[in-house]
Design an enzyme around this catalytic site. Sequence first.
Site, PDB file in Angstrom:
ATOM      1  N   ASP A   1       0.935  -0.974  -0.079  1.00 43.12           N
ATOM      2  CA  ASP A   1       0.053   0.063   0.120  1.00 43.12           C
ATOM      3  C   ASP A   1       0.761   1.334  -0.077  1.00 43.12           C
ATOM      4  O   ASP A   1       2.019   1.204   0.222  1.00 43.12           O
ATOM      5  CB  ASP A   1      -0.839  -0.137   1.260  1.00 43.12           C
ATOM      6  CG  ASP A   1      -2.073  -0.860   1.040  1.00 43.12           C
ATOM      7  OD1 ASP A   1      -2.395  -1.394  -0.105  1.00 43.12           O
ATOM      8  OD2 ASP A   1      -2.800  -1.259   2.175  1.00 43.12           O
TER       9      ASP A   1
ATOM     10  N   ASP B   1      -4.678  -2.670   5.052  1.00 40.90           N
ATOM     11  CA  ASP B   1      -5.048  -2.226   6.167  1.00 40.90           C
ATOM     12  C   ASP B   1      -6.653  -2.309   6.151  1.00 40.90           C
ATOM     13  O   ASP B   1      -7.324  -1.937   7.466  1.00 40.90           O
ATOM     14  CB  ASP B   1      -4.678  -0.758   6.170  1.00 40.90           C
ATOM     15  CG  ASP B   1      -5.031  -0.023   5.167  1.00 40.90           C
ATOM     16  OD1 ASP B   1      -5.828  -0.305   4.213  1.00 40.90           O
ATOM     17  OD2 ASP B   1      -4.234   1.201   5.072  1.00 40.90           O
TER      18      ASP B   1
ATOM     19  N   ASP C   1      -9.290  -5.741   2.164  1.00 40.00           N
ATOM     20  CA  ASP C   1      -7.876  -6.291   1.886  1.00 40.00           C
ATOM     21  C   ASP C   1      -7.815  -7.902   2.262  1.00 40.00           C
ATOM     22  O   ASP C   1      -6.869  -8.408   2.032  1.00 40.00           O
ATOM     23  CB  ASP C   1      -6.919  -5.609   2.544  1.00 40.00           C
ATOM     24  CG  ASP C   1      -6.577  -4.136   1.800  1.00 40.00           C
ATOM     25  OD1 ASP C   1      -6.904  -4.054   0.553  1.00 40.00           O
ATOM     26  OD2 ASP C   1      -6.346  -3.251   2.177  1.00 40.00           O
TER      27      ASP C   1
END
Length: 969
Positions: free
Chosen positions: A453, A810, A814
């Site tokens: 990310d 997070d 996901d």
Amino acid sequence: HEWRRASGAGLLNGEAFQRGVPLGHSSRSVCERSDWRLLRARAPSLWRYLLLLLACLLFERRKSPSLPPSASAVHPSRTPGAPDADVMSPQVELSIADLAGINEDQMDASNADGVRLLGGPTGVASKLQVDPASGLSSDEVALEERRKVYGRNEIPPPEPKTWLDLFIDSFDDATLIVLIVSAVISFAVGLYDDPAKGWIEGAAILVAVLIVAVVTASNDYSKELQFRKLNAVREDVEVKVIRDGVQQEIGVKDVVVGDILKLESGDKIAADAIICRGTTCVCDESSLTGEAEEQAKSEGEDPFLLSGCQVLDGNALGIVIAVGRNSRWGRIKANLAVESADTPLQEKLETMANTIGIYGGVMAVLTAITMVAVWYFSPVPDPPLSWENGFEVALHAFILAVTIVVVAVPEGLPLAVTISLAYSTGKMMKDMNLIRQLAACETMGNATNICSDKTGTLTQNRMTVVNAWAGGQEMGDGENALSVATALKRMPMLVPTIVDGVSINSTAELRKSSRDAAGFRTVGSTTEGALLHLAHTLGADYSEIRRAVEPSVNKVFTFSSTRKRMSTLVSVDARGSRLYVKGASEIVLSLSESFTDATGKATALTAGMREEIRRTIASFEDRALRVVIVAHRDFGARKSPVTGSGTVRGPAEEFEQALCVDAVLGILDPLRPDVTAAVATCKACGIAVRMVTGDSKNTAIAIAKKCGILTPGGLAMEGPEFRRLTPRQVDDILPRLQVLARSSPQDKLILVSRLNGANLPRTQEEWEEAHPGASWEQDNMALLPGHRAEWESHPRRPNGVGEVVGVTGDGTNDAPALKAGDVGLSMGLCGTDVAKDASDIVILDDNFASIVKAVLWGRTVFDNIRKFLQFQLTVNVTALVLTLLSALYGYDPPLNAVMMLWVNLIMDTMGALALGTEAPDPVVLSRPPYKRDASLVSRPMWRNVLVQSSFQLALLVYLLVEGADIFGV
């Protein structure tokens, strides 16, 4: 008379007697449903008055604010060590039994009726002496009193095996049993032959066996302690509650009955609770009930929030009604024992140890047969041929053979992995890596790809609004929020609209923090925190604004990675209602038809103005800013989506149209200072780093170039474009794909699946289930994510072996990608509970550099195990071949049973301890990762083993033959 009043209130009835419910206040909900007159009509007069007298006495006793401990001893359902179900705090009106009566398994309708009888969530809160708006007091004395009454929010783990249990279990090993039998026989024969010294060999074997058992038990006990410590750290998470009127973060074990939980999408529910009035959410209860369907929660239909379940959508407040072993999940978990499982490396070593043991067994049999044969066919047998001597020679050969088996079986291999992993996990915790699955430690060392990310991992997650477009003009210096606020204050008619939008349409909180450079920290979304900080800089108090409009909030449409926006609908007196919206710039702009000018009036959004906003957005993104648009829509009294009962019908998309743009905000999230070096380290050691983000393509490219992810020749792509590719086209671009922007969680899952082959359909049936309505004949090579046979056929995968992929995430959505990755890495600071549960490693500081440290430790573990394996194989080969050769040529074995056992003992334990705990050397990051199908013993290792064994054998054989003459013995 007093009893009659009590019975009218439902404190005593016949049903209570029949069910064994204790008399008193705790049986109120049961007694209200029964009829005392039936019991009175059937009982004889004398017994009726005696019973009445007894009931009155017990009721008087129950009224007392304090109850003797002995009064609870007769309760049949009391759990030893748990709070008494009938003891009540003087400040509350509900006992554990009362709360259990509205929280029974598989009794949803009855539970809901019970809540309504108590006055709904408001009535339950009143009886628990808590105000849903302000929560409990933080006074520790009062909180401890509640824990004494209702219990603690923790489940005592099952009793572990004691060291003595493990010591006894160690004797279940077949080899040790054979050794013990052999030692006893040797002891007896030795005493018979030589009462003075004949017992020594048998006793020495028994002592060696005893030490082996002690070492085995000690190591198993240490492993069990390490596993329990890991579980304790894994379960120690923080939850959000309302106390003293403000949101606080506390440990899950500190939650008490009466606490007001604040739940958002992605949170795990810490205790059983009842949803508060005016809030709704959607939960996944499959982990508790087995039902796969999502469950909508509201005050009217299903108000129960069950512990251990996940919030999938919405925001809710919940009044805690059960904690610990009294909660739904606690009742189940109290009966579960979590056992430690072997990691893949341990299993692989166990298999190798068994294989070596088989070869050792063959060598042992050959050695025993050879010893007996050499003695029997020798021209001058020593000792002379006889049945008695034959038995002694056979016994000696048998003991030596068993000893060879013991030495051949490298028990130290799994032990070395255990020691190395236990040592590494403790050290990795200091490097901000919480290992949730031991296998992840070793797997991370061979990672070839990391899909990371952007926000919080590559950047600092310290958001600040530094640029803006509002009232038709651009403002801000690109460095701090004060410059934006100063310019906005020149538009006093526009500021209230912006401030109300960012304050009401938000769930985050700001807290003062002396440790943070900005002077505050954000609880919740850091993007929302940046907007709230802007409101604060403008002189507004967001908390006061929220409190003022809280009764008027009709519906909150929460943010999701699919919608990429959030909306809040608020009633505005007689004028109707207003919808506040914020979200991704291009999406909100496409839904807008006007903008708020400097005077606070809505002005039509012309094509020229729309193009100007687009240029502003592109300019912000080129400066690596995250761009958010704040907008609103007003509904007149006649067109208001709020019904007369205060409910909102219809999806968010129905209302999020014809919006009015209030401001375009550019948010700066500085790059972490060490991330550029960490990315360079990954690339140097053969790990491809890819950025997968929901931000726009321009912003993602700017950040990726700064941190070194996007290089010349690299490819940046957006999610919608990525999804239109065929599986073969995706495989062709994978070597160059470095940035995937505006991606959804499904895009991340597809990317991971194409890299490592995980979760791909293996059969036509699985593919058709994943693509309903599609044709296998026409589409099996065209639709993502593809299928296993097609994936393995790509020229880049000649052996059908994929990459080893580490995935960061997070958010709740996901979780599938985290599961699909070989190692899932969740974020400890901004990650949801769902993401953490799906991950193998939790990055406690959300820092990409910590991921590099996980790679370093993983490689160190693997290399340490290989060092010990090489050492073990060298000793095993040398000892076995030397023993066999000495038997073949008629020499006494240079290492007798006792010697070999002691060598084996020292070799297994000391060697494993020494080689398994070597500290990491940064040099290991200079080599490429091992392939997924790489052998545990490499060619250089076999070369070293054979060369070293040959040298040792040559030296030992020479000493065996010539040693006596050389040393004159």
